[in-house]
Design an enzyme around this catalytic site. Structure first.
Site, short mmCIF file in Angstrom:
data_model
loop_
_atom_site.label_atom_id
_atom_site.label_comp_id
_atom_site.label_asym_id
_atom_site.label_seq_id
_atom_site.Cartn_x
_atom_site.Cartn_y
_atom_site.Cartn_z
N GLY A 143 0.84 -1.24 -0.08
CA GLY A 143 0.11 -0.08 0.11
C GLY A 143 0.85 1.16 0.17
O GLY A 143 1.91 1.27 0.08
N SER A 170 -3.18 -3.48 -4.75
CA SER A 170 -3.38 -3.60 -3.35
C SER A 170 -4.68 -2.77 -3.08
O SER A 170 -5.02 -1.97 -3.69
CB SER A 170 -2.22 -2.75 -2.49
OG SER A 170 -2.73 -2.40 -1.24
N TYR A 194 -8.72 -6.46 1.57
CA TYR A 194 -8.91 -6.06 2.74
C TYR A 194 -10.25 -6.13 3.09
O TYR A 194 -11.11 -5.13 2.56
CB TYR A 194 -8.28 -4.94 3.52
CG TYR A 194 -6.67 -4.94 3.60
CD1 TYR A 194 -6.05 -5.92 4.34
CD2 TYR A 194 -5.92 -3.90 2.79
CE1 TYR A 194 -4.84 -5.90 4.42
CE2 TYR A 194 -4.75 -4.16 3.15
CZ TYR A 194 -4.15 -4.92 3.85
OH TYR A 194 -2.70 -5.19 4.09
N THR A 220 -6.31 -11.09 2.27
CA THR A 220 -5.51 -10.77 3.55
C THR A 220 -6.17 -10.99 4.72
O THR A 220 -7.26 -10.26 5.30
CB THR A 220 -4.79 -9.50 3.33
OG1 THR A 220 -3.70 -9.31 1.99
CG2 THR A 220 -3.74 -9.26 4.50
N ARG A 229 3.23 -0.90 15.37
CA ARG A 229 4.60 -0.58 14.54
C ARG A 229 5.28 0.61 15.05
O ARG A 229 4.72 1.58 14.90
CB ARG A 229 4.11 -0.19 13.04
CG ARG A 229 3.51 -1.64 12.22
CD ARG A 229 2.85 -1.32 11.04
NE ARG A 229 2.00 -2.39 10.74
CZ ARG A 229 1.48 -2.49 9.44
NH1 ARG A 229 1.06 -1.22 8.58
NH2 ARG A 229 0.72 -3.71 9.14
N LYS A 337 -4.23 -15.09 2.24
CA LYS A 337 -2.83 -14.86 2.40
C LYS A 337 -2.78 -14.46 4.20
O LYS A 337 -3.62 -13.75 4.48
CB LYS A 337 -2.62 -13.40 1.71
CG LYS A 337 -1.01 -13.03 1.88
CD LYS A 337 -0.93 -11.57 0.92
CE LYS A 337 0.53 -11.13 1.36
NZ LYS A 337 0.34 -10.43 2.35
N HIS A 361 3.12 -11.06 6.88
CA HIS A 361 3.02 -9.71 6.25
C HIS A 361 4.48 -9.07 6.40
O HIS A 361 4.42 -7.94 6.84
CB HIS A 361 2.06 -8.97 7.27
CG HIS A 361 1.34 -8.10 6.62
ND1 HIS A 361 -0.19 -8.32 5.88
CD2 HIS A 361 1.48 -6.62 6.17
CE1 HIS A 361 -0.60 -7.04 5.51
NE2 HIS A 361 0.53 -6.07 5.53
N ARG A 364 5.06 -7.41 9.95
CA ARG A 364 4.43 -6.12 10.40
C ARG A 364 3.34 -6.25 11.12
O ARG A 364 2.84 -5.08 11.54
CB ARG A 364 4.07 -5.49 8.87
CG ARG A 364 5.34 -5.03 8.27
CD ARG A 364 4.88 -4.64 6.75
NE ARG A 364 4.08 -3.56 6.71
CZ ARG A 364 4.11 -2.40 6.71
NH1 ARG A 364 5.45 -1.84 7.06
NH2 ARG A 364 3.44 -1.34 6.74
N ASP A 392 5.41 -15.87 0.91
CA ASP A 392 5.71 -14.33 1.06
C ASP A 392 6.44 -14.41 2.36
O ASP A 392 6.22 -14.92 3.35
CB ASP A 392 4.47 -13.72 0.93
CG ASP A 392 4.54 -12.44 1.58
OD1 ASP A 392 4.73 -11.49 0.36
OD2 ASP A 392 4.41 -11.99 2.61
#
Length: 464
Positions: A143, A170, A194, A220, A229, A337, A361, A364, A392
Protein backbone atom coordinates in the site's frame (compact mmCIF):
# COMPACT_ATOMS: atom_id res chain seq x y z
CA UNK A 1 35.01 -11.10 -24.74
CA UNK A 2 34.02 -9.28 -21.56
CA UNK A 3 34.62 -10.79 -18.12
CA UNK A 4 34.54 -14.28 -19.56
CA UNK A 5 30.97 -13.90 -20.85
CA UNK A 6 31.27 -13.54 -24.63
CA UNK A 7 27.97 -15.24 -25.49
CA UNK A 8 26.01 -13.44 -22.81
CA UNK A 9 27.48 -10.15 -24.00
CA UNK A 10 26.54 -10.73 -27.63
CA UNK A 11 23.04 -11.88 -26.69
CA UNK A 12 22.51 -8.91 -24.43
CA UNK A 13 23.51 -6.58 -27.23
CA UNK A 14 21.00 -8.29 -29.49
CA UNK A 15 18.16 -8.02 -27.01
CA UNK A 16 17.66 -4.37 -26.00
CA UNK A 17 14.11 -4.97 -24.81
CA UNK A 18 15.42 -6.63 -21.65
CA UNK A 19 17.29 -3.62 -20.36
CA UNK A 20 15.49 -1.09 -18.25
CA UNK A 21 16.71 1.93 -20.17
CA UNK A 22 15.37 0.79 -23.51
CA UNK A 23 12.27 2.29 -25.15
CA UNK A 24 8.86 0.74 -24.80
CA UNK A 25 6.90 -0.63 -27.72
CA UNK A 26 4.12 1.31 -29.40
CA UNK A 27 1.68 -0.12 -26.84
CA UNK A 28 3.68 1.47 -24.04
CA UNK A 29 5.08 -1.86 -22.83
CA UNK A 30 8.05 -4.02 -23.66
CA UNK A 31 6.75 -7.50 -24.40
CA UNK A 32 8.19 -9.96 -21.90
CA UNK A 33 10.35 -12.74 -23.29
CA UNK A 34 9.86 -16.30 -22.11
CA UNK A 35 12.37 -19.09 -21.65
CA UNK A 36 12.19 -20.02 -25.34
CA UNK A 37 13.33 -16.56 -26.45
CA UNK A 38 16.30 -17.12 -28.80
CA UNK A 39 18.37 -14.38 -27.16
CA UNK A 40 17.76 -15.81 -23.70
CA UNK A 41 18.78 -19.24 -24.88
CA UNK A 42 21.78 -17.87 -26.76
CA UNK A 43 22.94 -16.10 -23.62
CA UNK A 44 22.68 -19.30 -21.64
CA UNK A 45 19.67 -18.27 -19.56
CA UNK A 46 18.21 -15.29 -17.76
CA UNK A 47 21.15 -15.04 -15.39
CA UNK A 48 23.87 -14.80 -18.00
CA UNK A 49 21.71 -12.43 -20.03
CA UNK A 50 21.36 -10.05 -17.08
CA UNK A 51 25.05 -10.31 -16.25
CA UNK A 52 25.89 -9.55 -19.86
CA UNK A 53 23.75 -6.40 -19.86
CA UNK A 54 25.36 -5.11 -16.66
CA UNK A 55 28.92 -5.94 -17.70
CA UNK A 56 28.38 -4.50 -21.19
CA UNK A 57 27.24 -1.21 -19.69
CA UNK A 58 30.17 -1.37 -17.28
CA UNK A 59 32.62 -1.14 -20.18
CA UNK A 60 31.36 2.40 -20.75
CA UNK A 61 31.40 3.21 -17.06
CA UNK A 62 27.73 2.45 -16.44
CA UNK A 63 26.44 1.09 -13.18
CA UNK A 64 23.01 -0.41 -12.40
CA UNK A 65 20.49 2.19 -11.26
CA UNK A 66 19.39 -0.33 -8.66
CA UNK A 67 22.03 -2.10 -6.53
CA UNK A 68 22.00 -5.87 -6.99
CA UNK A 69 22.72 -6.57 -3.30
CA UNK A 70 19.70 -6.04 -1.06
CA UNK A 71 21.66 -4.42 1.76
CA UNK A 72 22.91 -1.69 -0.55
CA UNK A 73 19.48 -1.40 -2.22
CA UNK A 74 17.88 -0.75 1.16
CA UNK A 75 20.61 1.68 2.21
CA UNK A 76 20.25 3.72 -0.98
CA UNK A 77 16.47 3.72 -0.72
CA UNK A 78 16.64 4.90 2.89
CA UNK A 79 18.54 7.96 1.67
CA UNK A 80 16.03 8.61 -1.12
CA UNK A 81 12.87 8.22 0.97
CA UNK A 82 11.52 10.59 3.59
CA UNK A 83 11.96 9.38 7.20
CA UNK A 84 8.24 8.65 7.46
CA UNK A 85 8.17 6.77 4.15
CA UNK A 86 11.17 4.65 5.08
CA UNK A 87 9.73 3.91 8.51
CA UNK A 88 6.49 2.79 6.94
CA UNK A 89 8.01 0.29 4.52
CA UNK A 90 11.05 -0.88 6.48
CA UNK A 91 9.43 -1.14 9.89
CA UNK A 92 7.88 -4.23 11.40
CA UNK A 93 5.85 -4.96 14.50
CA UNK A 94 7.15 -4.34 18.03
CA UNK A 95 10.82 -5.16 18.47
CA UNK A 96 10.80 -6.42 14.88
CA UNK A 97 11.57 -9.95 16.00
CA UNK A 98 9.34 -11.50 13.35
CA UNK A 99 11.16 -9.71 10.55
CA UNK A 100 14.40 -11.10 12.00
CA UNK A 101 12.80 -14.55 12.26
CA UNK A 102 11.97 -14.43 8.56
CA UNK A 103 15.64 -13.94 7.74
CA UNK A 104 16.86 -16.50 10.26
CA UNK A 105 14.46 -19.09 8.84
CA UNK A 106 15.83 -18.51 5.35
CA UNK A 107 19.43 -18.52 6.59
CA UNK A 108 18.97 -21.81 8.50
CA UNK A 109 18.42 -23.59 5.20
CA UNK A 110 21.61 -24.02 3.21
CA UNK A 111 21.70 -24.96 -0.46
CA UNK A 112 23.55 -28.15 -1.41
CA UNK A 113 24.57 -27.99 -5.09
CA UNK A 114 24.61 -31.15 -7.22
CA UNK A 115 27.08 -31.63 -10.05
CA UNK A 116 27.34 -33.08 -13.57
CA UNK A 117 23.73 -32.53 -14.49
CA UNK A 118 22.74 -31.07 -17.85
CA UNK A 119 21.52 -27.55 -17.10
CA UNK A 120 22.31 -26.05 -20.52
CA UNK A 121 18.63 -25.22 -20.99
CA UNK A 122 16.73 -24.08 -17.90
CA UNK A 123 13.00 -23.62 -17.59
CA UNK A 124 11.88 -21.20 -14.87
CA UNK A 125 8.25 -21.16 -15.96
CA UNK A 126 5.28 -22.10 -13.80
CA UNK A 127 1.54 -22.39 -14.31
CA UNK A 128 -0.90 -20.64 -11.99
CA UNK A 129 -4.65 -20.71 -12.52
CA UNK A 130 -4.42 -21.55 -16.19
CA UNK A 131 -1.75 -19.02 -17.13
CA UNK A 132 1.83 -20.02 -17.91
CA UNK A 133 4.27 -17.56 -16.37
CA UNK A 134 7.91 -17.07 -17.34
CA UNK A 135 9.03 -17.18 -13.71
CA UNK A 136 7.66 -18.10 -10.27
CA UNK A 137 7.75 -14.45 -9.12
CA UNK A 138 4.82 -12.24 -8.18
CA UNK A 139 4.82 -8.67 -6.90
CA UNK A 140 3.16 -8.69 -3.49
CA UNK A 141 0.54 -6.05 -2.65
CA UNK A 142 2.09 -2.99 -1.01
CA UNK A 143 0.00 0.00 0.00
CA UNK A 144 0.77 3.71 -0.19
CA UNK A 145 3.27 3.44 -3.04
CA UNK A 146 3.07 7.21 -3.47
CA UNK A 147 5.52 7.29 -0.56
CA UNK A 148 8.12 5.88 -2.97
CA UNK A 149 7.27 7.54 -6.28
CA UNK A 150 4.58 9.87 -7.68
CA UNK A 151 3.56 7.31 -10.33
CA UNK A 152 3.03 4.81 -7.51
CA UNK A 153 0.98 1.74 -8.45
CA UNK A 154 0.89 2.57 -12.15
CA UNK A 155 4.68 2.56 -12.31
CA UNK A 156 4.74 -0.87 -10.68
CA UNK A 157 1.98 -2.06 -13.01
CA UNK A 158 3.98 -1.02 -16.06
CA UNK A 159 7.10 -2.70 -14.77
CA UNK A 160 5.27 -5.93 -13.94
CA UNK A 161 3.63 -6.00 -17.37
CA UNK A 162 6.94 -5.37 -19.13
CA UNK A 163 8.56 -8.26 -17.26
CA UNK A 164 5.59 -10.64 -17.44
CA UNK A 165 5.26 -10.89 -13.67
CA UNK A 166 1.81 -10.88 -12.01
CA UNK A 167 1.13 -7.80 -9.90
CA UNK A 168 -1.19 -8.16 -6.92
CA UNK A 169 -3.00 -4.82 -6.76
CA UNK A 170 -3.39 -3.52 -3.22
CA UNK A 171 -6.62 -2.42 -1.61
CA UNK A 172 -4.52 0.38 -0.09
CA UNK A 173 -3.35 1.67 -3.43
CA UNK A 174 -2.39 5.23 -4.21
CA UNK A 175 -4.05 5.05 -7.62
CA UNK A 176 -7.25 3.25 -8.66
CA UNK A 177 -7.10 -0.28 -10.00
CA UNK A 178 -8.58 0.87 -13.31
CA UNK A 179 -5.52 3.01 -14.01
CA UNK A 180 -3.24 0.06 -13.32
CA UNK A 181 -5.30 -2.17 -15.58
CA UNK A 182 -5.07 0.37 -18.40
CA UNK A 183 -1.29 0.43 -18.00
CA UNK A 184 -0.97 -3.37 -18.07
CA UNK A 185 -2.91 -4.38 -21.15
CA UNK A 186 -3.52 -8.13 -20.97
CA UNK A 187 -0.63 -8.76 -18.58
CA UNK A 188 -1.52 -10.79 -15.46
CA UNK A 189 -2.78 -9.04 -12.33
CA UNK A 190 -4.59 -10.10 -9.19
CA UNK A 191 -6.46 -8.10 -6.58
CA UNK A 192 -5.78 -8.11 -2.84
CA UNK A 193 -8.77 -7.57 -0.57
CA UNK A 194 -8.91 -6.17 2.93
CA UNK A 195 -12.41 -7.23 3.97
CA UNK A 196 -14.17 -3.99 4.88
CA UNK A 197 -16.93 -3.60 7.44
CA UNK A 198 -19.13 -2.54 4.51
CA UNK A 199 -20.22 -5.64 2.60
CA UNK A 200 -21.58 -3.38 -0.13
CA UNK A 201 -18.12 -1.87 -0.55
CA UNK A 202 -16.53 -5.33 -0.68
CA UNK A 203 -18.95 -6.32 -3.44
CA UNK A 204 -18.12 -3.13 -5.34
CA UNK A 205 -14.37 -3.76 -5.05
CA UNK A 206 -14.79 -7.30 -6.35
CA UNK A 207 -16.92 -6.18 -9.29
CA UNK A 208 -14.33 -3.55 -10.19
CA UNK A 209 -11.50 -6.08 -9.88
CA UNK A 210 -13.23 -8.45 -12.26
CA UNK A 211 -13.98 -5.63 -14.69
CA UNK A 212 -10.32 -4.58 -14.49
CA UNK A 213 -9.15 -7.99 -15.66
CA UNK A 214 -7.85 -9.32 -12.36
CA UNK A 215 -7.38 -13.08 -12.56
CA UNK A 216 -7.41 -14.01 -8.87
CA UNK A 217 -8.46 -12.63 -5.50
CA UNK A 218 -6.04 -12.55 -2.56
CA UNK A 219 -7.79 -12.10 0.79
CA UNK A 220 -5.40 -10.80 3.43
CA UNK A 221 -6.39 -12.32 6.78
CA UNK A 222 -3.65 -11.09 9.12
CA UNK A 223 -4.55 -7.38 9.21
CA UNK A 224 -7.93 -7.13 10.87
CA UNK A 225 -6.20 -4.39 12.88
CA UNK A 226 -2.84 -2.74 12.34
CA UNK A 227 0.03 -4.27 14.30
CA UNK A 228 2.08 -2.35 16.87
CA UNK A 229 4.48 -0.66 14.44
CA UNK A 230 6.87 1.25 16.64
CA UNK A 231 8.63 3.21 13.92
CA UNK A 232 5.37 4.70 12.66
CA UNK A 233 4.07 5.27 16.17
CA UNK A 234 7.19 7.14 17.25
CA UNK A 235 6.77 9.45 14.27
CA UNK A 236 3.02 9.78 14.82
CA UNK A 237 2.72 8.76 11.17
CA UNK A 238 -0.24 6.95 9.62
CA UNK A 239 -0.37 7.65 5.87
CA UNK A 240 -4.08 6.87 5.63
CA UNK A 241 -4.91 9.70 8.02
CA UNK A 242 -3.23 12.02 5.49
CA UNK A 243 -5.45 10.75 2.70
CA UNK A 244 -2.68 8.59 1.26
CA UNK A 245 -3.18 5.01 0.14
CA UNK A 246 -6.99 5.17 -0.08
CA UNK A 247 -7.46 5.71 -3.83
CA UNK A 248 -9.38 2.43 -4.26
CA UNK A 249 -11.91 3.87 -1.82
CA UNK A 250 -12.15 7.43 -3.10
CA UNK A 251 -12.62 6.08 -6.65
CA UNK A 252 -15.47 3.81 -5.55
CA UNK A 253 -19.11 4.97 -5.83
CA UNK A 254 -20.22 3.01 -2.78
CA UNK A 255 -17.49 4.49 -0.61
CA UNK A 256 -18.09 8.02 -1.86
CA UNK A 257 -21.75 7.68 -0.93
CA UNK A 258 -20.80 6.52 2.57
CA UNK A 259 -18.37 9.42 2.91
CA UNK A 260 -20.97 11.93 1.69
CA UNK A 261 -23.44 10.62 4.24
CA UNK A 262 -20.86 11.13 6.95
CA UNK A 263 -20.01 14.63 5.70
CA UNK A 264 -23.68 15.57 5.95
CA UNK A 265 -23.95 14.64 9.62
CA UNK A 266 -23.28 17.15 12.41
CA UNK A 267 -19.70 17.15 13.64
CA UNK A 268 -19.05 15.61 17.03
CA UNK A 269 -15.99 15.28 19.23
CA UNK A 270 -13.12 17.68 19.82
CA UNK A 271 -11.94 19.93 17.01
CA UNK A 272 -8.37 19.32 15.84
CA UNK A 273 -5.78 21.82 17.01
CA UNK A 274 -4.73 24.32 14.39
CA UNK A 275 -1.00 23.73 14.02
CA UNK A 276 1.39 23.79 11.06
CA UNK A 277 1.28 19.98 11.00
CA UNK A 278 -2.53 20.03 10.98
CA UNK A 279 -2.51 22.45 8.06
CA UNK A 280 -0.09 20.22 6.17
CA UNK A 281 -2.37 17.25 6.83
CA UNK A 282 -5.35 19.21 5.52
CA UNK A 283 -3.48 20.03 2.32
CA UNK A 284 -2.39 16.39 1.95
CA UNK A 285 -5.98 15.19 2.27
CA UNK A 286 -7.17 17.79 -0.22
CA UNK A 287 -4.37 16.97 -2.66
CA UNK A 288 -4.94 13.21 -2.66
CA UNK A 289 -8.75 13.34 -2.88
CA UNK A 290 -10.18 13.29 -6.41
CA UNK A 291 -10.96 16.71 -7.85
CA UNK A 292 -9.42 20.19 -7.77
CA UNK A 293 -7.42 20.89 -4.64
CA UNK A 294 -8.98 24.31 -3.96
CA UNK A 295 -12.45 22.82 -4.12
CA UNK A 296 -11.40 20.01 -1.84
CA UNK A 297 -10.02 22.46 0.70
CA UNK A 298 -13.48 24.03 0.98
CA UNK A 299 -15.37 20.74 0.97
CA UNK A 300 -16.05 18.53 4.01
CA UNK A 301 -15.96 15.42 1.79
CA UNK A 302 -12.18 14.74 1.70
CA UNK A 303 -11.88 14.76 5.48
CA UNK A 304 -15.06 12.70 5.78
CA UNK A 305 -13.55 10.19 3.33
CA UNK A 306 -10.50 9.73 5.55
CA UNK A 307 -12.67 9.34 8.66
CA UNK A 308 -14.94 6.88 6.86
CA UNK A 309 -11.97 4.80 5.74
CA UNK A 310 -10.55 4.65 9.25
CA UNK A 311 -13.94 3.47 10.52
CA UNK A 312 -14.60 0.72 7.97
CA UNK A 313 -11.09 -0.38 6.93
CA UNK A 314 -11.28 -3.96 8.17
CA UNK A 315 -13.42 -6.39 10.13
CA UNK A 316 -12.39 -8.18 13.30
CA UNK A 317 -15.39 -10.54 13.38
CA UNK A 318 -14.60 -12.58 10.26
CA UNK A 319 -14.85 -16.36 10.62
CA UNK A 320 -14.37 -19.35 8.35
CA UNK A 321 -18.09 -19.28 7.67
CA UNK A 322 -17.78 -15.94 5.89
CA UNK A 323 -15.77 -17.52 3.07
CA UNK A 324 -18.85 -19.20 1.66
CA UNK A 325 -20.47 -15.79 1.27
CA UNK A 326 -17.35 -14.44 -0.42
CA UNK A 327 -17.52 -17.26 -2.93
CA UNK A 328 -20.96 -16.07 -4.02
CA UNK A 329 -19.61 -12.55 -4.56
CA UNK A 330 -16.91 -13.35 -7.14
CA UNK A 331 -16.07 -15.77 -9.90
CA UNK A 332 -12.32 -15.31 -9.36
CA UNK A 333 -10.08 -17.96 -7.78
CA UNK A 334 -9.70 -17.13 -4.08
CA UNK A 335 -6.38 -17.33 -2.21
CA UNK A 336 -6.01 -16.74 1.52
CA UNK A 337 -2.93 -14.75 2.51
CA UNK A 338 -1.44 -14.78 5.99
CA UNK A 339 -1.60 -18.47 6.91
CA UNK A 340 1.01 -19.73 9.37
CA UNK A 341 -0.59 -22.86 10.85
CA UNK A 342 -1.22 -26.18 9.11
CA UNK A 343 -4.70 -26.49 10.66
CA UNK A 344 -5.69 -23.19 9.08
CA UNK A 345 -4.53 -24.55 5.72
CA UNK A 346 -6.74 -27.59 6.19
CA UNK A 347 -9.70 -25.39 7.08
CA UNK A 348 -9.02 -23.30 3.99
CA UNK A 349 -9.27 -26.42 1.87
CA UNK A 350 -12.49 -27.39 3.60
CA UNK A 351 -13.83 -23.94 2.75
CA UNK A 352 -13.07 -24.53 -0.91
CA UNK A 353 -10.40 -21.89 -1.49
CA UNK A 354 -8.22 -22.13 -4.56
CA UNK A 355 -4.84 -21.35 -3.02
CA UNK A 356 -3.01 -20.18 0.10
CA UNK A 357 -0.15 -17.78 0.69
CA UNK A 358 2.13 -18.51 3.62
CA UNK A 359 2.92 -15.07 5.01
CA UNK A 360 3.34 -13.10 8.22
CA UNK A 361 2.96 -9.75 6.44
CA UNK A 362 6.71 -9.30 6.32
CA UNK A 363 6.80 -9.25 10.11
CA UNK A 364 4.59 -6.15 10.23
CA UNK A 365 1.71 -7.53 12.31
CA UNK A 366 2.73 -9.81 15.19
CA UNK A 367 6.06 -9.41 16.95
CA UNK A 368 7.75 -12.63 18.03
CA UNK A 369 5.92 -14.77 15.48
CA UNK A 370 7.19 -17.74 13.49
CA UNK A 371 9.43 -17.09 10.52
CA UNK A 372 7.40 -17.56 7.37
CA UNK A 373 9.72 -20.18 5.87
CA UNK A 374 9.49 -22.22 9.08
CA UNK A 375 5.72 -22.38 8.57
CA UNK A 376 5.92 -23.36 4.90
CA UNK A 377 6.69 -27.13 5.05
CA UNK A 378 3.84 -27.92 7.43
CA UNK A 379 1.34 -26.05 5.31
CA UNK A 380 2.63 -27.67 2.12
CA UNK A 381 2.16 -31.08 3.75
CA UNK A 382 -1.33 -30.20 4.97
CA UNK A 383 -2.39 -29.00 1.52
CA UNK A 384 -0.97 -32.09 -0.17
CA UNK A 385 -0.85 -30.59 -3.64
CA UNK A 386 -4.58 -29.93 -3.83
CA UNK A 387 -4.14 -26.18 -4.35
CA UNK A 388 -1.11 -23.98 -5.01
CA UNK A 389 0.87 -22.84 -1.98
CA UNK A 390 2.62 -19.50 -2.45
CA UNK A 391 5.25 -17.99 -0.18
CA UNK A 392 5.76 -14.44 1.10
CA UNK A 393 7.82 -12.59 3.73
CA UNK A 394 11.55 -12.04 3.95
CA UNK A 395 12.53 -12.69 0.33
CA UNK A 396 15.54 -10.58 -0.59
CA UNK A 397 17.22 -12.45 -3.45
CA UNK A 398 16.97 -15.25 -5.96
CA UNK A 399 18.52 -17.77 -3.56
CA UNK A 400 15.66 -17.06 -1.12
CA UNK A 401 13.20 -17.80 -3.91
CA UNK A 402 15.05 -21.07 -4.58
CA UNK A 403 14.75 -22.13 -0.93
CA UNK A 404 11.02 -21.44 -0.80
CA UNK A 405 10.48 -23.43 -4.00
CA UNK A 406 12.56 -26.29 -2.59
CA UNK A 407 10.28 -26.45 0.44
CA UNK A 408 7.18 -26.72 -1.69
CA UNK A 409 6.05 -23.25 -2.71
CA UNK A 410 4.62 -23.03 -6.21
CA UNK A 411 5.53 -19.36 -6.53
CA UNK A 412 7.00 -16.56 -4.42
CA UNK A 413 5.79 -13.03 -3.68
CA UNK A 414 8.31 -10.20 -3.38
CA UNK A 415 7.60 -6.95 -1.54
CA UNK A 416 10.12 -4.53 -0.04
CA UNK A 417 12.79 -4.98 -2.75
CA UNK A 418 10.55 -3.63 -5.48
CA UNK A 419 9.36 -0.76 -3.25
CA UNK A 420 12.99 0.27 -2.89
CA UNK A 421 13.58 -0.09 -6.63
CA UNK A 422 10.56 2.13 -7.23
CA UNK A 423 11.96 4.75 -4.88
CA UNK A 424 15.31 4.79 -6.68
CA UNK A 425 14.31 4.66 -10.33
CA UNK A 426 10.55 4.41 -10.85
CA UNK A 427 9.41 1.94 -13.50
CA UNK A 428 12.98 1.07 -14.46
CA UNK A 429 13.89 0.48 -10.83
CA UNK A 430 11.11 -2.05 -10.37
CA UNK A 431 12.07 -3.75 -13.61
CA UNK A 432 15.69 -4.06 -12.52
CA UNK A 433 14.66 -5.62 -9.21
CA UNK A 434 12.56 -8.20 -11.06
CA UNK A 435 15.34 -8.89 -13.55
CA UNK A 436 17.91 -9.30 -10.78
CA UNK A 437 15.75 -11.72 -8.80
CA UNK A 438 14.99 -13.77 -11.88
CA UNK A 439 18.66 -13.77 -12.91
CA UNK A 440 19.90 -14.93 -9.52
CA UNK A 441 17.26 -17.67 -9.38
CA UNK A 442 18.28 -18.87 -12.83
CA UNK A 443 21.98 -18.90 -11.94
CA UNK A 444 21.28 -20.69 -8.66
CA UNK A 445 19.42 -23.35 -10.62
CA UNK A 446 22.33 -23.71 -13.04
CA UNK A 447 24.84 -24.04 -10.22
CA UNK A 448 22.80 -26.60 -8.29
CA UNK A 449 21.94 -28.93 -11.16
CA UNK A 450 18.33 -27.84 -11.71
CA UNK A 451 17.03 -27.61 -15.25
CA UNK A 452 13.46 -26.78 -14.22
CA UNK A 453 11.51 -25.74 -11.15
CA UNK A 454 10.47 -29.38 -10.72
CA UNK A 455 14.12 -30.20 -9.99
CA UNK A 456 14.19 -27.85 -7.01
CA UNK A 457 13.42 -30.27 -4.19
CA UNK A 458 13.99 -30.48 -0.42
CA UNK A 459 17.01 -32.75 -1.01
CA UNK A 460 18.91 -29.70 -2.20
CA UNK A 461 18.67 -28.08 1.21
CA UNK A 462 20.46 -28.80 4.47
CA UNK A 463 20.04 -27.32 7.93
CA UNK A 464 22.68 -24.83 8.97
Amino acid sequence: MICGLPHAHRAAAALPTHTCEDPMSDSGQTPPADNTDPAVRAAGGWGRLRQGVIYRDGVSGGRPAVPTAFSELERRAARALSPKAYAYVAGSAGLEGTADANRRALDRHRIVPRMLRDVSARDTSVELFGRRLASPLLLAPIGVLELAHPEADVAVARAAAAEGVPYILSTQASLPMEQCAAAMGDAPRWFQLYWSKSEELVASFLARAEASGCEALVVTLDTTVLGWRARDLDLGSLPFSQGQGIAQYTSDPVFLRLAAERAGRPKTGPKPKVTPAAVRSLFSIARTHPGPMLRNLRSPLPRAAVETFLDIFSRQDLTWGDLARLRTMTRLPILLKGLQHADDARRALDAGVDGVIVSNHGGRQVDGATGSLDALPGIVEAVGGRVPVLFDSGVRGGADVFKALALGARAVCVGRPYFYGLALAGVDGVREVIQNLRAELDLTMALTGCASLADITPELLASA
